[in-house]
Design an enzyme around this catalytic site. Sequence first.
Site, short mmCIF file in Angstrom:
data_model
loop_
_atom_site.label_atom_id
_atom_site.label_comp_id
_atom_site.label_asym_id
_atom_site.label_seq_id
_atom_site.Cartn_x
_atom_site.Cartn_y
_atom_site.Cartn_z
N CYS A 120 0.83 -1.21 0.00
CA CYS A 120 0.00 0.00 0.00
C CYS A 120 0.86 1.26 0.00
O CYS A 120 0.52 2.25 -0.66
CB CYS A 120 -0.91 0.02 1.23
SG CYS A 120 -2.04 -1.38 1.31
N THR A 121 1.98 1.24 0.70
CA THR A 121 2.85 2.41 0.74
C THR A 121 3.36 2.73 -0.66
O THR A 121 3.37 3.89 -1.09
CB THR A 121 4.01 2.16 1.72
OG1 THR A 121 3.47 1.89 3.01
CG2 THR A 121 4.94 3.36 1.79
#
Length: 211
Positions: free
Chosen positions: A45-46
């Site tokens: 997700c980052t």
Amino acid sequence: MTIQLGDTAPDFTAETTEGKLSLHDYLGDGWGVLFSHPADYTPVCTTELGAFANRKAEFDQRNTKLIGVSVDTVESHNGWSADIEETQGSALNYPLVGDEDRAVANLYGMIHPKALSTATVRTVFIIGPDKQVKVTLTYPASVGRNIDEILRIVDALQLSVGAGVSTPVNWNLGDDVIVPPTLSDEDAAAKFPKGITTLKPYLRVTPQPDL
Ligand code: BEZ
């Protein structure tokens, strides 16, 4: 709720990293990409949310607004944004909904319990200026999305709406596009002055029209 192509994108009002907003007001008369990610402070997700931030200007060029959703709080999103900036080069520069009560996640069917019981999976809803859902994509937590592909889809949709053409397999901006089989040769020639190549009566291509 299962959202199908052609449905009106359900409107919602929610707290985000850019304050309280309503989806339809936020999108205005432009295009939108509403997407969910499983959780803040997680690796894939980052990279994804950083990539959306890094490429935001390309969505702006296409009159397309970004908005993300996860079941984390706005405070969590704001703290995580510093990590995104440090590791990916851009902080969040589009609103991220704090959906801890799962209201938006449930409205859009973003939770797929057999894949991930406690959080949203990686969904993408591309919404047209008419607020209709034009495309849905769903990925598991383990597979990061491809921003090039999302931009490619937006380009293809905008050409389809603006020029009445379809796009063939592996199409990219600048490639030839497909002339609708419903148009007669005469009407097609008038509509697509750059020229038409007929491979089969039902398969005719033309250089990408200008919008
Ligand atoms: C990730 O972003 O790496 C991730 C998030 C939730 C579950 C698994 C992986």
